[in-house]
Enzyme design. Structure first.
Site, PDB file in Angstrom:
ATOM      1  N   ASP A   1       0.857  -1.186   0.000  1.00 41.23           N
ATOM      2  CA  ASP A   1       0.000   0.000   0.000  1.00 41.23           C
ATOM      3  C   ASP A   1       0.893   1.236   0.000  1.00 41.23           C
ATOM      4  O   ASP A   1       1.728   1.406   0.901  1.00 41.23           O
ATOM      5  CB  ASP A   1      -0.902  -0.009   1.229  1.00 41.23           C
ATOM      6  CG  ASP A   1      -2.090   0.931   1.086  1.00 41.23           C
ATOM      7  OD1 ASP A   1      -2.091   1.739   0.144  1.00 41.23           O
ATOM      8  OD2 ASP A   1      -3.014   0.844   1.914  1.00 41.23           O
TER       9      ASP A   1
ATOM     10  N   ASP B   1      -3.379   2.379  -5.752  1.00 40.77           N
ATOM     11  CA  ASP B   1      -2.230   2.483  -4.855  1.00 40.77           C
ATOM     12  C   ASP B   1      -1.991   1.246  -3.998  1.00 40.77           C
ATOM     13  O   ASP B   1      -1.229   1.300  -3.037  1.00 40.77           O
ATOM     14  CB  ASP B   1      -2.369   3.712  -3.954  1.00 40.77           C
ATOM     15  CG  ASP B   1      -3.627   3.663  -3.086  1.00 40.77           C
ATOM     16  OD1 ASP B   1      -4.475   2.787  -3.320  1.00 40.77           O
ATOM     17  OD2 ASP B   1      -3.758   4.504  -2.183  1.00 40.77           O
ATOM     18  N   GLU B   2      -2.621   0.135  -4.330  1.00 41.65           N
ATOM     19  CA  GLU B   2      -2.388  -1.061  -3.533  1.00 41.65           C
ATOM     20  C   GLU B   2      -2.519  -2.323  -4.372  1.00 41.65           C
ATOM     21  O   GLU B   2      -3.240  -2.352  -5.373  1.00 41.65           O
ATOM     22  CB  GLU B   2      -3.316  -1.120  -2.320  1.00 41.65           C
ATOM     23  CG  GLU B   2      -4.787  -1.166  -2.654  1.00 41.65           C
ATOM     24  CD  GLU B   2      -5.647  -1.228  -1.405  1.00 41.65           C
ATOM     25  OE1 GLU B   2      -5.316  -2.008  -0.492  1.00 41.65           O
ATOM     26  OE2 GLU B   2      -6.653  -0.503  -1.357  1.00 41.65           O
TER      27      GLU B   2
END
Length: 479
Positions: A11, A105-106
């Site tokens: 993350d 974003d992860e």
């Protein structure tokens, strides 16, 4: 269950604001907020410097401004975030081909193909190396959790923030989860947590200690069975490399509550156009049309109708969304409206009667869902994704409302014919203020121009470059 901690959850830390600070030297180390900047906008991401003041995602921008008036409030720059995301995911795929990107974003990683016998020590070394390469190549920091399952990896990546890592040894999953609040388990939203707490179940360990029948009686068979397994640290979900989007949607938050059905219908058509463009660009079509409305009291109503055949046609989606709107009571006003299409597929069956039978009855199955856990974003992939949040475009919602106050947005990349590249600090009353700096410059100077200055034009996002290594190791051996 796996015997080795080969599942990772990565993350990126405060991703949107981290990219902004990377591109804007004057904002580094200062509170930054990305989201809707006017009226009824909401915070998408707050930098860690802003979180000290209590700012958080989904907080109304007006409240965020009251808590931290000196923060930089910027409109999102999704193109810049996608560029940074692609750079990070390219590095991730160098470590293993089994990557499931769940948002911009992860991602989940499975180390099994390259390191099937990896132990805790080796996984720690691999994670540390990956995080170092991400920072060196992109300037961003990432937090990583590792364990025998997605559940354990996700929960511990959150605990590792910011810029940290935690590897959970096999066999310790239930012990580590036991003291955590039940909200730590994916799929436990506010309503489920309240129901469990009312029965004296406040921790994961307490939930795990119950008999399965007791949990099912409280939460239902499907939901209860999954949460009971999660509480015991049991999760056999695989990392899925091709993760299809569950929905495509768009929404707007209004400056003031809207009761005018004509205006609301116009918004539905505008949102439908955006959804249709994204469907066709991705070669997708869908069977279920969803209308989301947030009332004046912040309660949320989601209605859907399912078509006989999938479609990507604006006219079909708009007609069904407008019918759903007709069934809403808007007398007290709506503060948000969204249109989405789910049940996606890679083909479209054209409706030969489209446009000819506008008075035909509503297609099969219309459902109404009040705001509850179903629309709370799960932390580890369990449950339903919210209809306004595609897996790899989280936060891509219009929080500005219909009013256009200035042609320039705070944070926008621009270029001036004389002064070069920079970004918009603010605008209004016919003027726009620009700071001329970039990711590889010193803190830049500020200039103010007329909003219609022809020398000032929008620009693409800048490109961050890692600093050149110091020339300390120059060859001194001579010719």
């Amino acid at each position: 269950m796996r015997a080795r901690p080969v599942i990772l959850h990565l993350d990126l830390d405060a991703f949107f604001t981290a990219v902004e600070q990377l591109h804007k030297p004057s904002l580094r180390g200062k509170p930054v907020v990305v989201g809707g900047v006017r009226g009824r906008g909401v915070v998408s991401t707050a930098s860690y410097e802003a979180r000290v003041f209590g700012l958080r995602s989904a907080m109304p921008t007006a409240e965020a401004r009251r808590r931290c008036p000196n923060a930089a409030f910027l409109s999102p720059r999704f193109e810049a975030y996608r560029d940074a995301s692609h750079a990070v995911m390219d590095l991730v795929r160098e470590l293993t081909p089994l990557v499931e990107q769940v948002s911009i974003d992860e991602a989940y990683l499975d180390l099994t193909p390259e390191h099937p016998q990896a132990d805790v020590a080796l996984v720690g070394e691999l994670v540390e190396g990956l995080r170092a390469r991400i920072h060196a190549r992109t300037g961003l920091t990432a937090s990583v959790g590792a364990g025998t399952s997605k559940l354990v990896a996700k929960i511990h990546s959150d605990l590792a923030k910011p810029d940290g890592q935690i590897v959970v040894p096999p066999g310790e999953e239930a012990e580590r989860l036991a003291p955590m609040a039940v909200r730590a388990i994916p799929g436990v939203g506010p309503a489920t947590a309240a129901r469990l707490t009312a029965h004296g179940i406040a921790t994961v360990g307490r939930l795990a200690a119950l008999e399965l029948d007791e949990v099912v009686a409280l939460l239902g068979k499907a939901h209860g069975t999954q949460l009971h397994a999660f509480a015991r640290g049991e999760d056999d979900r695989e990392v899925v490399t091709e993760r299809a989007a569950k929905s495509v949607s768009a929404e707007s938050t209004f400056e003031t509550d809207v009761t005018d059905r004509v205006r609301l219908a116009e918004h539905v058509r505008r949102l439908t156009d955006r959804v249709g463009e994204r469907l066709r660009a991705d070669g997708l079509s869908g069977r279920t049309v969803v209308l989301k409305a947030r009332r004046h009291d912040f309660s949320t109503l989601t209605r859907s109708t399912t078509l006989d055949q999938p479609t990507d046609a604006d006219s079909v989606v708009a007609r069904q969304a407008l019918r759903l709107l007709d069934g809403l009571d808007v007398a007290d006003g709506l503060r948000l409206l969204g249109v989405g299409v789910s049940g996606l597929s890679l083909y479209t069956q054209p409706d030969l009667l489209d446009g000819l039978l506008d008075d035909r009855p509503t297609p099969v199955r219309t459902s109404t869902v009040e705001d509850d856990d179903e629309f709370v974003r799960p932390d580890a992939g369990g449950g339903a994704l919210p209809v306004d949040e595609p897996p790899v475009a989280r936060g891509e919602v219009d929080t500005e409302g219909p009013a256009v106050r200035s042609p320039w947005r705070p944070g926008q990349d621009v270029e001036h014919a004389e002064h070069g590249r920079g970004w918009v600090q603010g605008s209004g009353v016919g003027r726009v203020t620009v700071r001329f700096e970039g990711p590889n410059t010193e803190v830049g100077r500020i200039r103010t121009f007329a909003e219609d200055d022809r020398a000032l034009t929008p620009a693409d996002p800048p490109v961050w470059q890692p600093a050149e290594p110091a020339d300390d190791a120059a060859d001194t051996t001579g010719p």
